[in-house]
Design a protein around this motif. Structure first.
Motif, short mmCIF file in Angstrom:
data_model
loop_
_atom_site.label_atom_id
_atom_site.label_comp_id
_atom_site.label_asym_id
_atom_site.label_seq_id
_atom_site.Cartn_x
_atom_site.Cartn_y
_atom_site.Cartn_z
N LYS A 87 0.81 -1.22 0.00
CA LYS A 87 0.00 0.00 0.00
C LYS A 87 0.84 1.28 0.00
O LYS A 87 0.36 2.33 -0.45
N ASN A 88 2.08 1.22 0.47
CA ASN A 88 2.83 2.45 0.70
C ASN A 88 4.13 2.60 -0.07
O ASN A 88 4.66 3.71 -0.17
N SER A 89 4.69 1.51 -0.60
CA SER A 89 6.00 1.58 -1.24
C SER A 89 5.89 1.83 -2.74
O SER A 89 5.10 1.20 -3.44
N LYS A 90 6.74 2.74 -3.23
CA LYS A 90 6.81 3.01 -4.66
C LYS A 90 7.64 1.95 -5.38
O LYS A 90 7.40 1.65 -6.54
N TYR A 91 8.65 1.42 -4.71
CA TYR A 91 9.47 0.32 -5.24
C TYR A 91 9.32 -0.87 -4.29
O TYR A 91 10.07 -1.03 -3.33
N LYS A 92 8.33 -1.70 -4.57
CA LYS A 92 7.96 -2.76 -3.63
C LYS A 92 9.06 -3.80 -3.45
O LYS A 92 9.29 -4.30 -2.35
N MET A 93 9.76 -4.14 -4.53
CA MET A 93 10.82 -5.14 -4.41
C MET A 93 11.98 -4.62 -3.57
O MET A 93 12.61 -5.38 -2.83
N LEU A 94 12.27 -3.33 -3.67
CA LEU A 94 13.32 -2.75 -2.84
C LEU A 94 12.92 -2.80 -1.37
O LEU A 94 13.73 -3.14 -0.50
N SER A 95 11.66 -2.48 -1.08
CA SER A 95 11.17 -2.55 0.30
C SER A 95 11.24 -3.98 0.82
O SER A 95 11.60 -4.22 1.98
N LEU A 96 10.90 -4.93 -0.05
CA LEU A 96 10.95 -6.34 0.36
C LEU A 96 12.39 -6.77 0.63
O LEU A 96 12.66 -7.52 1.58
N LEU A 97 13.32 -6.27 -0.18
CA LEU A 97 14.74 -6.58 0.05
C LEU A 97 15.20 -6.03 1.40
O LEU A 97 15.88 -6.73 2.16
N VAL A 98 14.84 -4.79 1.70
CA VAL A 98 15.22 -4.18 2.99
C VAL A 98 14.62 -4.97 4.14
O VAL A 98 15.30 -5.26 5.13
N PHE A 99 13.34 -5.34 4.00
CA PHE A 99 12.69 -6.12 5.04
C PHE A 99 13.37 -7.48 5.22
O PHE A 99 13.65 -7.90 6.34
N TYR A 100 13.63 -8.16 4.12
CA TYR A 100 14.26 -9.48 4.18
C TYR A 100 15.67 -9.39 4.77
O TYR A 100 16.05 -10.19 5.63
N GLY A 101 16.44 -8.41 4.31
CA GLY A 101 17.84 -8.32 4.72
C GLY A 101 18.04 -7.93 6.17
O GLY A 101 19.02 -8.34 6.79
N ILE A 102 17.11 -7.15 6.73
CA ILE A 102 17.33 -6.61 8.08
C ILE A 102 16.36 -7.15 9.12
O ILE A 102 16.73 -7.33 10.28
N TYR A 103 15.13 -7.46 8.73
CA TYR A 103 14.11 -7.78 9.73
C TYR A 103 13.55 -9.20 9.64
O TYR A 103 13.06 -9.73 10.64
#
Length: 394
Positions: free
Chosen positions: A113-129
């Motif tokens: 709902k909020n990310s303009k680059y969803k795959m980048l947000s998913l990468l950040v989530f996967y890599g850190i959280y």
């Protein structure tokens, strides 16, 4: 090995999405479902997997009795949550699967709902959280997911009361979420302070002074006075942790100044300023490792911040460059965390690529990779005292 391969594939997808400037919604959904199922079907992954398994198996299938367990390390909301699954007759595999899918779905919903680059947000989530809050510390993972929903659904619309109700619910799972109650206050003042360099410089200096004088030890003493026990002693500060946060906020500022400020919304600036305040709080209390959990709620905003700021970068060359640097930062943190898990959980091999992924369908294989205390061995397994081999009971 599989966690590193997934990291590489996500990084590749981010690069392709940034070059093409497409939203990649379908790929995002497919990748999210895959990561959710991978977490839900895991067995033995994460530093706290077996302790959490033990807590669940020892939770009574009666809500009243679960509430009465006041000496339990688990919060009352999490005890009730576990008890409901026990009443329904769900075994630990079903409980972990449902919880992992629930938490993953909440994060994915916010990103979608909020990310303009969803795959980048998913990468950040996967890599850190992902490895920590989905595969390890379940109750704070639930609290973090509740905060994410509350922040991006209610506080974004200025619905402070609904936001606070969500935080109160999150408190039932992990008390650290209470620190996010300062965000409505930040929302009231950030328009005046966001561009105020003098005020923000004073905040930085104040944080530095409290860091040098070890202000966090004052908090420990205050907690003792009001009968709150913090089972961690102050220690030397985490040099790597501080360095990573300095790099992160500097990198976010660099991306910000390469954006067209007119393209950013007030909420974009609010997210950035909240992240900045979280970094300052971290510096203030960084001598006590347990306090870092309080700051994860602010830090997690980077899942959306990075993607949306990079989307608004004016130059395509700069956009691709900062996306690449972001990928490097996230990948470094992910690899560092995987390596640390191998040491914390007493894996028989501490090599990065030897960190295993075992599912509920081949549970016994996990004991080929880790050493485990007898008290945490699930009831379906038994240790042979002569050979030290752990086998599944018939």
């Amino acid at each position: 090995m599989i966690y590193v391969i997934i990291l590489f594939l996500l990084a590749l997808a981010v690069y392709l999405q940034t070059m093409s400037q497409k939203k990649g919604s379908i790929l995002f959904i497919i990748a999210s479902v895959g990561l959710g199922l991978m977490s839900g079907l895991r067995y033995g992954s994460g530093s706290d997997f077996f302790p959490y398994l033990s807590y669940y198996n020892n939770t009574p299938p009666h809500i009243g009795e679960a509430i009465a367990q006041t000496k339990s390390h688990m919060n009352i909301g999490y005890r009730i949550y576990m008890s409901i699954f026990r009443i329904l007759g769900a075994n630990s595999d079903v409980f972990i699967f449902c919880t992992s899918i629930l938490v993953m779905t909440m994060f994915v919903y916010v990103i979608y709902k909020n990310s303009k680059y969803k795959m980048l947000s998913l990468l950040v989530f996967y890599g850190i959280y992902y490895s920590i809050y989905l595969n390890s510390v379940l109750r704070q993972g639930i609290a973090l997911a509740i905060f994410f929903i509350a922040f991006y659904t209610f506080l974004k619309r200025g619905e402070v009361l609904k936001y606070c109700i969500c935080i109160a619910i999150g408190f039932l799972f992990h008390e650290s979420i209470l620190i996010t109650l300062i965000l409505p206050i930040i929302q009231l003042i950030y328009k005046k302070t966001f561009y105020n360099k003098s005020f923000n410089t004073i905040l930085c200096l104040a944080s530095l002074v409290m860091f040098v004088t070890k202000f966090d030890r004052v908090l420990i003493k205050f907690a003792a006075i009001i009968k709150i026990t913090i089972p961690y002693e102050a220690s030397t500060f985490n040099t790597l942790g501080i360095t990573l946060r300095i790099v992160s906020i500097a990198f976010i500022y660099y991306i910000y100044i390469n954006c067209d400020d007119n393209d950013l919304t007030d909420f974009d600036r609010f997210q950035i300023y909240s992240y900045f305040i979280g970094i300052l709080i971290y510096f203030t209390i960084s001598h006590v490792p347990i306090f870092s959990r309080f700051i994860e709620y602010f830090s997690a905003l980077e899942v959306i911040i990075y993607a949306n700021l990079i989307y608004h970068v004016k130059s395509k060359f700069t956009k691709v460059t900062v996306a690449f640097i972001c990928t490097l930062i996230v990948s470094s943190i992910c690899i560092k965390d995987i390596a640390s898990f191998s040491k914390e959980v007493q894996h028989k091999s501490e090599k990065l690529l030897d960190y295993p992924y075992v599912t509920i369908f081949n549970k016994k294989d996990i004991f080929d990779y880790i050493n485990i205390e007898d008290r945490y061995i699930p009831k379906e397994f038994k240790r042979n005292n002569l050979t030290d081999e752990i086998y599944m009971q018939k």
